[in-house]
Design an enzyme around this catalytic site. Sequence first.
Site, PDB file in Angstrom:
ATOM      1  N   ASN A   1       0.829  -1.213   0.000  1.00 40.96           N
ATOM      2  CA  ASN A   1       0.000   0.000   0.000  1.00 40.96           C
ATOM      3  C   ASN A   1       0.866   1.266   0.000  1.00 40.96           C
ATOM      4  OD1 ASN A   1      -3.061  -0.427   0.074  1.00 40.96           O
ATOM      5  ND2 ASN A   1      -2.297  -2.030   1.449  1.00 40.96           N
TER       6      ASN A   1
ATOM      7  N   ARG B   1       0.773  -2.592  14.935  1.00 40.98           N
ATOM      8  CA  ARG B   1       0.650  -2.260  16.364  1.00 40.98           C
ATOM      9  C   ARG B   1      -0.622  -1.475  16.603  1.00 40.98           C
ATOM     10  NH1 ARG B   1       4.472  -3.494  19.538  1.00 40.98           N
ATOM     11  NH2 ARG B   1       6.178  -4.394  18.383  1.00 40.98           N
TER      12      ARG B   1
ATOM     13  N   ASN C   1      -6.623   4.470   7.943  1.00 39.79           N
ATOM     14  CA  ASN C   1      -6.213   3.063   7.872  1.00 39.79           C
ATOM     15  C   ASN C   1      -6.947   2.413   6.707  1.00 39.79           C
ATOM     16  OD1 ASN C   1      -5.054   0.562   8.724  1.00 39.79           O
ATOM     17  ND2 ASN C   1      -6.994   0.023   9.709  1.00 39.79           N
TER      18      ASN C   1
ATOM     19  N   HIS D   1      -8.433  -1.384   5.647  1.00 37.70           N
ATOM     20  CA  HIS D   1      -8.740  -2.700   6.225  1.00 37.70           C
ATOM     21  C   HIS D   1      -9.293  -3.605   5.120  1.00 37.70           C
ATOM     22  CE1 HIS D   1      -9.771  -5.580   9.294  1.00 37.70           C
ATOM     23  NE2 HIS D   1     -10.946  -5.725   8.702  1.00 37.70           N
TER      24      HIS D   1
HETATM   25  C1  GRF Z   1      -3.305  -4.864   3.776  1.00 38.10           C
HETATM   26  O1  GRF Z   1      -4.084  -5.970   3.443  1.00 38.10           O
HETATM   27  C2  GRF Z   1      -4.119  -3.870   4.552  1.00 38.10           C
HETATM   28  O2  GRF Z   1      -5.465  -3.882   4.214  1.00 38.10           O
HETATM   29  C3  GRF Z   1      -3.955  -4.342   5.981  1.00 38.10           C
HETATM   30  O3  GRF Z   1      -2.634  -4.807   6.058  1.00 38.10           O
HETATM   31  C4  GRF Z   1      -2.202  -5.215   4.768  1.00 38.10           C
HETATM   32  C5  GRF Z   1      -0.922  -4.471   4.497  1.00 38.10           C
HETATM   33  O4  GRF Z   1      -0.311  -4.867   3.303  1.00 38.10           O
HETATM   34  N1  GRF Z   1      -4.249  -3.300   6.929  1.00 38.10           N
HETATM   35  P1  GRF Z   1       0.915  -4.047   2.721  1.00 38.10           P
HETATM   36  O5  GRF Z   1       2.002  -4.038   3.808  1.00 38.10           O
HETATM   37  O6  GRF Z   1       0.452  -2.666   2.416  1.00 38.10           O
HETATM   38  O7  GRF Z   1       1.339  -4.802   1.512  1.00 38.10           O
END
Ligand code: GRF
Length: 213
Positions: free
Chosen positions: A16, A93, A109, A111
């Site tokens: 992300n 965390r 965030n 999710h």
């Molecule tokens: C993603 O699936 C996000 O929705 C969740 O943690 C994961 C993080 O993936 N909160 P990345 O580290 O961004 O690849």
Amino acid sequence: MRKTVLGVLVSGRGSNLQAIIDAISADRLDAKIGLVISDNPEAHALQRIAGWDIPAVVIERKKYSSRQEFEERLVAEFDIHHVDLILLAGFMRILSSHFISQFPGKIMNIHPALLPAFPGLNAHKQALDYGAKVSGCTVHFVDEGMDSGPIILQEAVPILDSDTVETLSERILHVEHLLYPRAVNLFCQQRLAVDGRRIKILPEPSREGAKGL
Ligand code: GRF
């Protein structure tokens, strides 16, 4: 106008974070990453920013005697780098209420489920075990609860009979990478009107202006 400065908290893979970097590079997101903080020195996310002019710092929880001291260091770094918006991007965390109360409406965030369904860890497994036919992802502001803050954007993703945690995660992740930069861009354009739990998306200023002509 000054660009919105993002502070991104990561712990792992960082896909992300990569989506945010890519959106900025492609001019789909008018912001600047002012700082990446990882609580994990081994996070792949740190490798992704090598070669980019993005300040990064590793802050390990175990180096601090209390969560409060650890979080004070996070706050100090965000201050030093003039961060306007904090993005949790796979940060593993839980932040204290005290930390969150210092950045009201300034922490987002993503999710991997359609909240309020399947909050917390293992959202994909929760959706599959429940037998849901649809899941998806949610970008929300962070409040003091677990994945309970006001929802900014959501997108649904079908669950197929053949799905495993891996295939469903992959299908949802693809949508996450589009949705998170879009939500951040709305914040940067000051197009998120918060009305209690409801977040309304304001029209693009140029279209508004055009209407008045
Ligand atoms: C993603 O699936 C996000 O929705 C969740 O943690 C994961 C993080 O993936 N909160 P990345 O580290 O961004 O690849």
